[in-house]
Motif scaffolding. Structure first.
Motif, PDB file in Angstrom:
ATOM      1  N   ASP A  53       8.399 -46.513  13.024  1.00 33.20           N
ATOM      2  CA  ASP A  53       8.320 -46.091  14.417  1.00 33.20           C
ATOM      3  C   ASP A  53       7.772 -44.678  14.555  1.00 33.20           C
ATOM      4  O   ASP A  53       7.085 -44.366  15.514  1.00 33.20           O
ATOM      5  CB  ASP A  53       9.708 -46.171  15.062  1.00 33.20           C
ATOM      6  N   LEU A  54       8.123 -43.802  13.613  1.00 32.87           N
ATOM      7  CA  LEU A  54       7.695 -42.412  13.708  1.00 32.87           C
ATOM      8  C   LEU A  54       6.375 -42.209  12.969  1.00 32.87           C
ATOM      9  O   LEU A  54       6.202 -42.682  11.856  1.00 32.87           O
ATOM     10  CB  LEU A  54       8.771 -41.495  13.118  1.00 32.87           C
ATOM     11  N   PRO A  55       5.425 -41.499  13.588  1.00 35.15           N
ATOM     12  CA  PRO A  55       4.124 -41.283  12.944  1.00 35.15           C
ATOM     13  C   PRO A  55       4.225 -40.252  11.836  1.00 35.15           C
ATOM     14  O   PRO A  55       5.181 -39.462  11.761  1.00 35.15           O
ATOM     15  CB  PRO A  55       3.257 -40.772  14.099  1.00 35.15           C
ATOM     16  N   GLY A  56       3.222 -40.216  10.963  1.00 37.19           N
ATOM     17  CA  GLY A  56       3.170 -39.232   9.906  1.00 37.19           C
ATOM     18  C   GLY A  56       2.793 -37.862  10.447  1.00 37.19           C
ATOM     19  O   GLY A  56       2.230 -37.713  11.534  1.00 37.19           O
ATOM     20  N   VAL A  57       3.087 -36.827   9.647  1.00 37.39           N
ATOM     21  CA  VAL A  57       2.774 -35.468  10.062  1.00 37.39           C
ATOM     22  C   VAL A  57       1.271 -35.306  10.268  1.00 37.39           C
ATOM     23  O   VAL A  57       0.829 -34.635  11.216  1.00 37.39           O
ATOM     24  CB  VAL A  57       3.284 -34.462   9.014  1.00 37.39           C
ATOM     25  N   ASP A  58       0.460 -35.921   9.398  1.00 36.86           N
ATOM     26  CA  ASP A  58      -0.988 -35.784   9.536  1.00 36.86           C
ATOM     27  C   ASP A  58      -1.484 -36.369  10.849  1.00 36.86           C
ATOM     28  O   ASP A  58      -2.362 -35.794  11.515  1.00 36.86           O
ATOM     29  CB  ASP A  58      -1.702 -36.441   8.351  1.00 36.86           C
ATOM     30  N   GLN A  59      -0.921 -37.489  11.270  1.00 35.44           N
ATOM     31  CA  GLN A  59      -1.322 -38.090  12.541  1.00 35.44           C
ATOM     32  C   GLN A  59      -1.032 -37.159  13.717  1.00 35.44           C
ATOM     33  O   GLN A  59      -1.872 -36.971  14.604  1.00 35.44           O
ATOM     34  CB  GLN A  59      -0.595 -39.419  12.757  1.00 35.44           C
ATOM     35  N   VAL A  60       0.163 -36.572  13.711  1.00 33.00           N
ATOM     36  CA  VAL A  60       0.563 -35.705  14.823  1.00 33.00           C
ATOM     37  C   VAL A  60      -0.276 -34.425  14.840  1.00 33.00           C
ATOM     38  O   VAL A  60      -0.764 -33.997  15.901  1.00 33.00           O
ATOM     39  CB  VAL A  60       2.065 -35.361  14.722  1.00 33.00           C
ATOM     40  N   VAL A  61      -0.457 -33.802  13.680  1.00 33.36           N
ATOM     41  CA  VAL A  61      -1.180 -32.536  13.622  1.00 33.36           C
ATOM     42  C   VAL A  61      -2.627 -32.714  14.078  1.00 33.36           C
ATOM     43  O   VAL A  61      -3.150 -31.905  14.863  1.00 33.36           O
ATOM     44  CB  VAL A  61      -1.122 -31.946  12.194  1.00 33.36           C
ATOM     45  N   ILE A  62      -3.290 -33.760  13.606  1.00 32.85           N
ATOM     46  CA  ILE A  62      -4.698 -33.960  13.962  1.00 32.85           C
ATOM     47  C   ILE A  62      -4.845 -34.266  15.450  1.00 32.85           C
ATOM     48  O   ILE A  62      -5.737 -33.749  16.126  1.00 32.85           O
ATOM     49  CB  ILE A  62      -5.305 -35.067  13.095  1.00 32.85           C
ATOM     50  N   LYS A  63      -3.961 -35.100  15.990  1.00 36.37           N
ATOM     51  CA  LYS A  63      -4.036 -35.387  17.426  1.00 36.37           C
ATOM     52  C   LYS A  63      -3.739 -34.124  18.238  1.00 36.37           C
ATOM     53  O   LYS A  63      -4.364 -33.904  19.289  1.00 36.37           O
ATOM     54  CB  LYS A  63      -3.039 -36.505  17.772  1.00 36.37           C
ATOM     55  N   TRP A  64      -2.820 -33.295  17.756  1.00 40.59           N
ATOM     56  CA  TRP A  64      -2.496 -32.041  18.453  1.00 40.59           C
ATOM     57  C   TRP A  64      -3.686 -31.085  18.437  1.00 40.59           C
ATOM     58  O   TRP A  64      -3.969 -30.414  19.434  1.00 40.59           O
ATOM     59  CB  TRP A  64      -1.273 -31.393  17.811  1.00 40.59           C
ATOM     60  N   LEU A  65      -4.385 -31.016  17.313  1.00 42.80           N
ATOM     61  CA  LEU A  65      -5.581 -30.174  17.247  1.00 42.80           C
ATOM     62  C   LEU A  65      -6.617 -30.608  18.292  1.00 42.80           C
ATOM     63  O   LEU A  65      -7.238 -29.771  18.956  1.00 42.80           O
ATOM     64  CB  LEU A  65      -6.199 -30.246  15.847  1.00 42.80           C
ATOM     65  N   ILE A  66      -6.788 -31.910  18.440  1.00 39.26           N
ATOM     66  CA  ILE A  66      -7.753 -32.410  19.423  1.00 39.26           C
ATOM     67  C   ILE A  66      -7.316 -32.028  20.834  1.00 39.26           C
ATOM     68  O   ILE A  66      -8.124 -31.556  21.650  1.00 39.26           O
ATOM     69  CB  ILE A  66      -7.909 -33.935  19.282  1.00 39.26           C
ATOM     70  N   TYR A  67      -6.035 -32.204  21.129  1.00 42.10           N
ATOM     71  CA  TYR A  67      -5.545 -31.855  22.470  1.00 42.10           C
ATOM     72  C   TYR A  67      -5.647 -30.354  22.733  1.00 42.10           C
ATOM     73  O   TYR A  67      -6.005 -29.930  23.841  1.00 42.10           O
ATOM     74  CB  TYR A  67      -4.098 -32.318  22.633  1.00 42.10           C
ATOM     75  N   LEU A  68      -5.316 -29.534  21.725  1.00 42.02           N
ATOM     76  CA  LEU A  68      -5.414 -28.080  21.884  1.00 42.02           C
ATOM     77  C   LEU A  68      -6.856 -27.659  22.148  1.00 42.02           C
ATOM     78  O   LEU A  68      -7.135 -26.909  23.093  1.00 42.02           O
ATOM     79  CB  LEU A  68      -4.885 -27.379  20.633  1.00 42.02           C
ATOM     80  N   GLY A  69      -7.765 -28.114  21.291  1.00 39.53           N
ATOM     81  CA  GLY A  69      -9.160 -27.726  21.438  1.00 39.53           C
ATOM     82  C   GLY A  69      -9.734 -28.164  22.773  1.00 39.53           C
ATOM     83  O   GLY A  69     -10.433 -27.393  23.448  1.00 39.53           O
ATOM     84  N   LEU A  70      -9.432 -29.408  23.176  1.00 37.26           N
ATOM     85  CA  LEU A  70      -9.950 -29.904  24.449  1.00 37.26           C
ATOM     86  C   LEU A  70      -9.380 -29.116  25.620  1.00 37.26           C
ATOM     87  O   LEU A  70     -10.115 -28.764  26.561  1.00 37.26           O
ATOM     88  CB  LEU A  70      -9.605 -31.387  24.598  1.00 37.26           C
ATOM     89  N   SER A  71      -8.090 -28.800  25.588  1.00 32.06           N
ATOM     90  CA  SER A  71      -7.468 -28.050  26.685  1.00 32.06           C
ATOM     91  C   SER A  71      -8.055 -26.652  26.799  1.00 32.06           C
ATOM     92  O   SER A  71      -8.393 -26.199  27.906  1.00 32.06           O
ATOM     93  CB  SER A  71      -5.951 -27.980  26.474  1.00 32.06           C
ATOM     94  N   PHE A  72      -8.177 -25.945  25.678  1.00 34.97           N
ATOM     95  CA  PHE A  72      -8.707 -24.581  25.725  1.00 34.97           C
ATOM     96  C   PHE A  72     -10.170 -24.580  26.177  1.00 34.97           C
ATOM     97  O   PHE A  72     -10.579 -23.762  27.002  1.00 34.97           O
ATOM     98  CB  PHE A  72      -8.574 -23.926  24.356  1.00 34.97           C
ATOM     99  N   PHE A  73     -10.952 -25.494  25.636  1.00 36.08           N
ATOM    100  CA  PHE A  73     -12.368 -25.578  25.982  1.00 36.08           C
ATOM    101  C   PHE A  73     -12.529 -25.904  27.473  1.00 36.08           C
ATOM    102  O   PHE A  73     -13.262 -25.235  28.216  1.00 36.08           O
ATOM    103  CB  PHE A  73     -13.034 -26.654  25.125  1.00 36.08           C
ATOM    104  N   PHE A  74     -11.835 -26.942  27.911  1.00 36.14           N
ATOM    105  CA  PHE A  74     -11.897 -27.361  29.312  1.00 36.14           C
ATOM    106  C   PHE A  74     -11.419 -26.241  30.240  1.00 36.14           C
ATOM    107  O   PHE A  74     -12.055 -25.920  31.256  1.00 36.14           O
ATOM    108  CB  PHE A  74     -11.010 -28.593  29.511  1.00 36.14           C
ATOM    109  N   GLY A  75     -10.267 -25.662  29.913  1.00 34.80           N
ATOM    110  CA  GLY A  75      -9.660 -24.665  30.789  1.00 34.80           C
ATOM    111  C   GLY A  75     -10.512 -23.424  30.959  1.00 34.80           C
ATOM    112  O   GLY A  75     -10.661 -22.893  32.073  1.00 34.80           O
ATOM    113  N   ILE A  76     -11.091 -22.926  29.862  1.00 34.37           N
ATOM    114  CA  ILE A  76     -11.924 -21.727  29.945  1.00 34.37           C
ATOM    115  C   ILE A  76     -13.171 -22.000  30.773  1.00 34.37           C
ATOM    116  O   ILE A  76     -13.579 -21.177  31.610  1.00 34.37           O
ATOM    117  CB  ILE A  76     -12.292 -21.244  28.534  1.00 34.37           C
ATOM    118  N   LEU A  77     -13.798 -23.142  30.559  1.00 33.51           N
ATOM    119  CA  LEU A  77     -14.996 -23.464  31.330  1.00 33.51           C
ATOM    120  C   LEU A  77     -14.680 -23.611  32.815  1.00 33.51           C
ATOM    121  O   LEU A  77     -15.465 -23.171  33.679  1.00 33.51           O
ATOM    122  CB  LEU A  77     -15.633 -24.745  30.796  1.00 33.51           C
TER     123      LEU A  77
END
Length: 583
Positions: A140-164
């Motif tokens: 049921d619980l995802p691996g650490v690698d799955q969470v970290v990589i998805k979090w990196l995508i969300y962080l990058g997209l939020s910062f990029f989108f927000g600044i623009l």
């Protein structure tokens, strides 16, 4: 102001309740043989049907005997006519004993799931029958690698989108050469780099899940090629990489141009490319695996808008914290600085309200499409993560509202409040990264529950054929049988219990009295001994306890299973099985 705050709180309340949506990963609907089914040794092939289409590659369906030796033909494949079915052949006539089917598929949302289904040839020994366990899907619980990589995508997209968005719509110094500032350039490059890193790492991560290998073997050319060319992951991933490469090229142009008109055009194109990126993300996930094709479009659109609105909201907070004070200081007059400062915040507040409305509406649409029941909020890991995410969003909102009311009197508090709101927002993104890798609860109707010993699973919707609590068999027309389920007691009597029309006396009791808070009562009647189809009866609530006639269901001298489904006004479902023996 109070009306705005009230509307803002109302929208957030509903968005907290419905902030995320998903469809379960692929799960088994039925199999042949079914779990614990007894079959003869002439079995030629085995099949497993899932609730949704499965990917055509990275399939496994092994049939093993008690010694662990394979007896299948090693030709596991997706059925050419039905993409929800996994099939394989059996080599030779099977001897008596216990067998198991080990399976693994990649579901439509890109998640790999696996399990084991046991069956037996001939009469099983007690140790063999009790020693096999059924499992469905991975942890049921995802691996650490799955969470970290998805979090990196969300962080990058939020910062990029927000600044623009800040530069395009909120920046009070739009006419100044802010694009040549090193701090802004470093921040934008960092956001683009984080997003690109997350997308690049998503490919080998997907390979590890598809091929069931570790990271050391995740760069195998064959596995990477199949992941990109033969699964639903490939096309959206190529689209994400392409849009990011274009964004990086346009950033070089943005930082070097001296034309304000060019800057305005580049900002529009960059924002458009990030919308394309968000849309491609919606095609790799739960929304894209929605079973109903008509609803799939709504689910994907809701997922796209949900992600975009959240990214803009959280990313804009970073921009307000880093760039708004610097932009205001370019004006010499303190009064003018204060005026520009609050005009910018007012403009952002209005847009933030719109973003929260989008989050609410898209979350509500997704919930109506996907969520199995309200009870799933507090009875599953998936539900608990939603509750945690909702609590974080509520705290984030309180920060925003409190700072909005007090900032004019305590100017220093605004920076602290925005910083706190931003940090909680980053935690919300982490919760979302976990949530997208957790399978929602499987609908109750799809859970592979046991029924009773000795009845063919072929005529029992593929369910197991053994349980410690078989339904009560009704063989006397003068007898009323009772069964307790949750807080209700169900009673049933059938007259004359013979071929042809029969009168059913069904009642639903709550603490000894007829239940008054019911929405519906539905009967499903089917023969246990042979396949005769199913009869569905909507029971008038006024007929409970008084009797109603069923004409066409009992037309052979066999045993019939009557499934009683009760739904009360609190949306609590009660299901109970009874067996009647027609003579």
């Amino acid at each position: 102001m109070k009306q705005k705050i009230s509307a803002f709180l109302a929208l957030i309340f509903f968005s907290l309740m419905f902030a995320s949506f998903a469809s379960a990963h692929a799960f088994v609907v039925q199999s042949n043989p079914a779990q614990n089914q007894q079959v003869n040794g002439n079995l030629k092939h085995v099949t497993i049907q899932f609730n949704e289409e499965i990917q055509p590659t990275f399939l496994t369906l092994e049939v093993l005997d008690q010694k662990g030796s394979r007896v299948d033909t090693d030709h596991a494949q997706r059925n050419k006519k039905n993409r929800t079915v996994l099939e394989n052949g059996v080599k030779k006539p099977l001897t008596s004993g216990y067998y198991r089917m080990n399976w693994k598929v990649v579901s439509a949302d890109g998640h790999a799931v696996h399990g084991t289904i046991g069956f037996h040839v001939g009469q099983p020994t007690e140790s063999a029958a009790n020693g096999q366990a059924f499992s469905d899907a991975s942890s049921d619980l995802p691996g650490v690698d799955q969470v970290v990589i998805k979090w990196l995508i969300y962080l990058g997209l939020s910062f990029f989108f927000g600044i623009l968005f800040f530069l395009k719509f909120f920046n009070p110094a739009r006419n100044l050469p802010i694009y040549q500032k090193k701090a802004l350039q470093r921040t934008l490059w960092s956001a683009a780099g984080i997003l690109l890193l997350g997308v690049l790492l998503a490919l080998p991560l997907q390979v590890t899940r598809n091929a069931d290998v570790n990271w050391l073997h995740a760069f195998s050319g064959k596995a990477v090629g199949e992941t990109l060319m033969a699964t639903s992951f490939g096309t959206p991933w190529f689209l994400q990489i392409s849009s990011l490469i274009l964004c990086i090229a346009l950033l070089f142009w943005l930082f070097r141009t001296r034309s304000e008109r060019t800057v305005r055009g580049l900002l529009w194109v960059l924002i458009g490319l990030l919308f394309v990126f968000s849309l491609s993300k919606a095609f790799i996930g739960h929304a894209a695996s929605t079973e109903d094709q008509e609803l799939r479009l709504w689910a994907v659109a809701a997922d796209f808008l949900h992600l975009s609105a959240a990214a803009i909201w959280i990313g804009s907070l970073l921009s307000l914290l880093l760039f708004l004070p610097r932009s205001v200081k370019n004006n010499d007059s303190p009064e003018l600085q204060k005026k520009i400062y609050w005009q910018t915040l007012h403009r952002f507040s209005n847009v933030a309200l719109l973003l929260v409305g989008v989050i609410f509406l898209t979350g509500l649409i997704g919930t109506l499409i996907h969520l199995t029941s309200f009870r799933a909020f507090y009875t599953s890991i998936y539900g608990w993560i939603i509750i945690i995410k909702a609590a974080l969003l509520l705290i984030m909102l309180l920060f925003a509202l409190y700072s909005n009311m007090r900032a004019q009197k305590q100017g220093d508090f605004l920076r602290k409040s925005v910083l706190g709101e931003l940090l909680i927002g980053l935690t919300v993104l982490l919760a979302a990264a976990v949530l997208t890798n957790v399978s929602p609860p499987v609908p109750k109707a799809a859970v592979d529950e046991g029924t009773f010993e000795g009845f063919s699973a072929k005529f029992n919707n593929g369910k197991p054929t053994k349980t410690a609590h078989p339904p009560t068999v009704l063989e006397d027309p003068k007898k009323t049988i009772r069964a307790k389920e949750k807080s209700y007691v169900l009673t049933l009597r059938v007259e004359p219990l013979k071929l042809g029309p029969n009168t059913l006396y069904l009642d639903v009791l709550d603490h000894g009295r007829r239940a008054r808070n019911l929405q519906q009562v539905v009967l499903k009647i089917r023969c246990i001994d042979m396949d005769m189809g199913e009869t569905k009866v909507q029971v008038p609530l006024a007929k409970l306890g008084k009797g109603f006639v069923v004409n066409d269901a009992f037309d052979m001298k066999h045993r019939f299973l009557i499934n009683v489904h009760v739904l009360d006004k609190d949306y609590q479902a009660v299901d109970k099985d009874f067996i009647v023996n027609i003579k």
